[in-house]
Every structure is written in C-alpha cells, then in structure tokens.
Design a protein around this motif. Sequence first.
Motif, short mmCIF file in Angstrom:
data_model
loop_
_atom_site.label_atom_id
_atom_site.label_comp_id
_atom_site.label_asym_id
_atom_site.label_seq_id
_atom_site.Cartn_x
_atom_site.Cartn_y
_atom_site.Cartn_z
N TYR A 60 0.76 -1.28 0.23
CA TYR A 60 -0.32 -0.21 0.10
C TYR A 60 0.88 1.31 0.23
O TYR A 60 1.98 1.62 0.28
CB TYR A 60 -0.45 -0.24 1.43
CG TYR A 60 -2.04 -1.48 1.42
CD1 TYR A 60 -3.35 -0.82 1.23
CD2 TYR A 60 -1.64 -1.91 1.35
CE1 TYR A 60 -3.49 -1.62 0.90
CE2 TYR A 60 -2.75 -3.12 1.85
CZ TYR A 60 -3.71 -3.53 0.75
OH TYR A 60 -4.90 -4.46 0.94
N ARG A 61 0.49 2.19 -0.57
CA ARG A 61 0.94 3.46 -0.53
C ARG A 61 1.96 4.26 0.77
O ARG A 61 0.56 3.64 1.99
CB ARG A 61 -0.20 4.51 -0.81
CG ARG A 61 -0.17 4.50 -1.92
CD ARG A 61 -1.26 6.04 -2.20
NE ARG A 61 -1.98 5.88 -4.02
CZ ARG A 61 -2.24 6.88 -4.26
NH1 ARG A 61 -2.95 8.22 -3.56
NH2 ARG A 61 -3.11 6.46 -5.72
N LEU A 108 -6.70 3.61 5.11
CA LEU A 108 -7.61 3.78 3.97
C LEU A 108 -8.59 5.22 4.37
O LEU A 108 -9.13 4.77 5.46
CB LEU A 108 -7.93 2.61 2.87
CG LEU A 108 -7.53 1.49 2.94
CD1 LEU A 108 -8.27 -0.19 2.24
CD2 LEU A 108 -6.13 2.18 1.87
N SER A 116 -12.08 4.88 -0.40
CA SER A 116 -10.84 3.31 -1.19
C SER A 116 -11.68 2.16 0.24
O SER A 116 -10.97 0.92 -0.64
CB SER A 116 -9.26 3.67 -0.55
OG SER A 116 -8.90 5.21 -1.75
N ARG A 138 -2.92 -2.39 -5.45
CA ARG A 138 -3.32 -1.74 -3.78
C ARG A 138 -2.45 -0.57 -3.43
O ARG A 138 -3.17 0.23 -3.05
CB ARG A 138 -2.27 -2.83 -2.44
CG ARG A 138 -3.68 -4.14 -2.07
CD ARG A 138 -4.70 -3.62 -3.07
NE ARG A 138 -5.37 -4.97 -2.25
CZ ARG A 138 -6.65 -5.79 -2.31
NH1 ARG A 138 -7.42 -4.65 -3.40
NH2 ARG A 138 -7.70 -6.56 -2.41
N VAL A 165 -5.16 6.75 0.19
CA VAL A 165 -4.62 6.53 1.86
C VAL A 165 -5.03 7.81 2.25
O VAL A 165 -5.14 9.19 1.98
CB VAL A 165 -3.20 6.35 2.95
CG1 VAL A 165 -3.44 4.81 1.68
CG2 VAL A 165 -1.92 6.56 1.88
#
Length: 653
Positions: free
Chosen positions: A184-185, A226, A230, A244, A249
Amino acid sequence: MKQLFILVFFLGCLGAYAQFRTVNGGFAGSGVNRVNDSISSDEISVKLSGKTKYTDYKVINLKKRDTIYIDTTLSIQKEYTHNFRRKDNFELLSFHNQGQTFNSLGYNFRNISEFPDIGFNAKQFNYLNIDDIDYYRVPTPTTEIMYKTGQEQGQVLDALFTFNLSKRLNLSFAYRGLRSLGQYRRSLSSTGNFRATMTYSTPKDQYNIRTHLTTQDFTNEENGGLTTESLNNFLSNDPNFTDRGRLDVNLTDSESLFDGTRFYLDHNFKLFNSKDTTNTKNFTNLKVGHKLHYEKKFFTFEQGNVTTTAFGEASKTSGEVRESSDYRLINNQGYLEFNSKYVLGRFRVKANYTTVNYGYDTIYNSNILINKKRLTGDAIALGADWNGRVGNFKVNANALVTPGSGYLAGNHFSGEAIYEKDSVFKVKGTVLLTSKAPSFNTQFFQSVYNKYNWENNFTNIDTRNLGFSFKSKWGNASVDFTNIEDYVYFDTDSLPKQFNGSIAYLKVKANKEFKFFKKFALNNTIMYQNVSSGSEVFRVPEFVTRNTLYYTDHWFKGNPLEVQIGATFKYFTKFRANAHNPLLGEFILQNDTEIGFPAVDVFFNAKVRRTRIFFKIDNISSNFLQDKNYFSAPSHPYRDMSIRFGLVWNWFI
C-alpha cells in the motif's frame, strides 16, 4: 547505516584471527534449541583441539537463567520464528508489511519491567530488551545468517558473528537490517538492530563480567489507513484496485521514527569460594557485584505539512511538523551474593539508585498552557533475589521496593516454583505483584495539534498475575489469571485515561502435536481468553487458533535433503480490535469495527547440510474469500496473497 558500518569493521578486523583456526568436516545440527530438545550429535573435527561436539556451542541467556545450543535442525518451530522478529507471533496480528507494527491478540503479564518506560508501545514490538540479548561460548568462530524477502521490494538480513579469544573470553556482534516497501501507499519500513556482547571470567572464576551494547532504530512511513472511499473499494473487491498502490490513504507525507541506545554491564568479584580453606560449608561463594543499565530512547513524528483533517486543530495552519520526545534511564545496582545450605541455594541483597529524564527540548504549542518541558526523578530501591533448589524442585524469587512518591516509586515482586522430572515433564507456577507508574507519554505529551497536549497525575498501576505452565512429551498448556487496578489506556478520542475499575483477565493456552503415518504431523495451538470485568477498556478475541498440517521426509539417495511441506490455518474470533494512531505511536480504543478472519499459509521448507531454506505463500486464502474482510486494525487491511523466500545459514570456521 552506522550500525552496519560498525559490524563490517569488526568482522574485517576479526577475520585475520579466524584464519589461525582450521576446521575439517561439517556440523549438522537454525537457530537454537533447548538442552532437552532433540539435536543432532554430529561433531566438528578441529585440529586445534581435537573433536568438538555440538554441545560446546552454547547460547546463554543469563537473565532467563537459560542455556541452549546452536542447532541447525529443521522443525516446525523454525517455521513459526522465520520472521523479522525471530520470534513466534502467535499472540500478535501483523500489519501487511514486515517491519510495521502489530495488533495484540493476547497479552503476557508474567514479565513486567521494574521501571516505567517512555511508551509509544506500537513502535516497540521489534525492540530488543535486556532479556532478549544472548551471550555465547563457542570453541570456534561461528556465524549465522538469516535472510527473507520483503513485501513488493526489500528484504531482511540478520547476521551474527561470535568467537572465543580464549575459553573465558567471548565476543559477539550482530546486525539485523530490514527494508520493505509494502503493498500500500506510504507503508515503507526501514529498521536496524545492532548488538555487541562480551563475557569474561578470570582463570579461577574470581572475577566475572558480562556486558552488551545495542543501538536500534525503526522508521516507518505512516499512511493512517485507507480513506473511506478506498475502504469501500477494497471491501467490494473492485477489480480496478487489485493493485493496492492505487488505493488512497489518509496520510501522504507522514513518518515516524523510534530509536534507542543501551549499555548494560554486570560484573562481580568473588571474595572467597567453597575451595578456600578459610571458608565453611555453611557460607560459600561470597560475591560483591555491580550492575549498570543506561538507556536512551527517542520518538519522532514528522509531516511535510500540517493535516488538521486527521488530527484536529493545530497551533499553526501550515508548515512542516517535526515533534520529538526523549527518555533516559540510568540505573546503578550494587549487590552482595552468597550460597548457603540455609537458603537452599543462592541469595542476593541489592540496592538501586535510579534516575530518569523524559520530555522535550522545546514547547511545540503556544495555544496550550503547558510551560513544563521535562519530567525528571531519582529514587533509591532495596531488594533481594533468591534461587533455591532441592532435588528436582527449584524456586526463584526477586523483590524490589522503591519508597517515595515520585515517578519511580513502587514495588515489584516475582516468583516461580518449578518441578522437572528428567525430560518427561516440567511444571511451573509463577506469581507477579507489581505497582509502578504508567508510561511517560501517557503522563506528559506535547504536539502542535491542540488535542494532543496533556499533563496527567495518574496513580500507579497495580498488576497481579498468577500463572501455571505444564510442558511434556504429551503436550504443553498454560493458564494465567491477571488482575489490573488503575489501568491506563488511550480512549477513542486518543486521550490517555485511567480506568477506575478492575480488569480481570483469564488466558488459557494449549499446544499439542499429533504424528501419524510416520511422516505426517498436525501441530495445534489454541488460546481461550475471557475478560470478566473491564472489557470496555481491555479487549481481546475469545479464541485464537493455529493448526499446521505438514509432511517431513528425506529425499534422494543418502538423504542429503530434508523437506518440510505443509499449510498453516490461523483464525481468531471477531472483536473490537484497537485502532492505530501514528502521531502517538500507540493503539487506541474504537467502537465501530469488529475484525476477525481465517488465513491459510502454505510453505515448503528444506534443509541441506547447515542451510535451511524457507519458501512461503502468505494468506493464500485471500484469493478464495468472496468478502475481503481481513484487517489488522480498522482501515488497515492485512496482506494479500504474497510469495516470499528466505534461508538460515550457519558457518563454523
């Protein structure tokens, strides 16, 4: 990087020493096993000293009074501990990326530190305390390398090098480095743990010293979970977001750092021992000793720009945020120790002088009427330790009383009674009674965000734990009863509060492995928990289970390859798990979301001589679950299916 440079420098300097010793043959025996575990008895042929057995390669944890052997066998426990912590994470729920924090599925109150800590507990799961440091005694220079791939990009490498300059002097150096990008970011993790140890004793064992130095740092990009949109895209399994990294986020420029440095020294001088002609059998091995524990910890939270949507109003409307708090503990202990038949073993009296300093170098928020920058205190404590033994029955106890009313005031008593019948079974009962101040970040905190400023005058937390353990060839079980008064926690508004009731916590845990058809085994661990009072502030799942079905065999002619193939099923019942607050570095209560899900991991492990190879598919069940409801904490999904590779490799020079 400074820890890695130190390690490389020492390894380079010591390489010349290792060349003076020659070894022929191999060592078949990852990691370590207890004395009564099944270990291969192969030997190493050493020209310097003839035959060297596997039992000569010792790992000593003096804090736990435990001695184990370096061991390169392949077992299911090695599968459970092949992670960046090198520990079994059964009672923890990891976030998706290694190097991130963990949510707690269970709690251990058998071992509580004597002094209040800095806090920021979500950052300390990978922090190595005094109890985690091992010392070594090896006849030849010994190296262990552990490697494992990361999530998306990155890896973890844990390297240990230890050697004896003589039978009485051992040095060890180790560094564990991790860097993993994550799925994820803003979930990059970068950590480092450097350890150096030394043990020495004089020829007649009159003077003994053990010491270690650690420097540790943990850096995490913080995304705050998130966003609402999202989160809906994730739960609905929208095919546009299977990558993802496309999910938005809550935080896009935040980072947290926790680091610590510790120096620990324990040395003693034996005034006389049982061999002295002036001594009697009633009073032997009189020692005078000194311990020094110096530790500094820092927590820093950084943002590229103020984010009021995440943390509320702030004392400024824009600009960079960088908030840092620090903590320093210095504890000096003097002790007098002796053996006597009247106390059935060893008795020690001790006195501590402790100073603590916590706080900030500046005041971050001009809107809040807090003029104080630091909390400081010092105290004198008195106590005693006792280690007695009669046949197969052992008793260990320690007590420490710190009078006064400051931040260090309190008391600590722990004891255990152990009965062990050869290698058949072992029964242990433990008791813990402690009263100490809560973590410093709950008492005093500053931030540019208005809500995150407080100065509290909490009373001591009183904890009482009664535990029983049973280990045998038939299975293992443990029961813990814990009562906590004046428990301090972070409420749903992220503010620390003290519970005015009593928490009653029961934990029952059992493990049993069934073997069938010679080559198959089913390893089962189940934990039942109940909070009969205080469940509104102390939350755990009712059941946690882990079941591993695996096959073990030797392949090819001459059995050069040992394989271990299996699958692990993990599940915990739904509960209102705590939410993660990156500004605090803590978990806070929440009442909106319940989490609880099954997960299946598949693994293929192998052993070739001194190398153990680990191949694993994490959470393969995520590909078959219709509902994407697997979370580590609210708005923080657990990892999707991922494939990772690792190994553990030993050298005996």
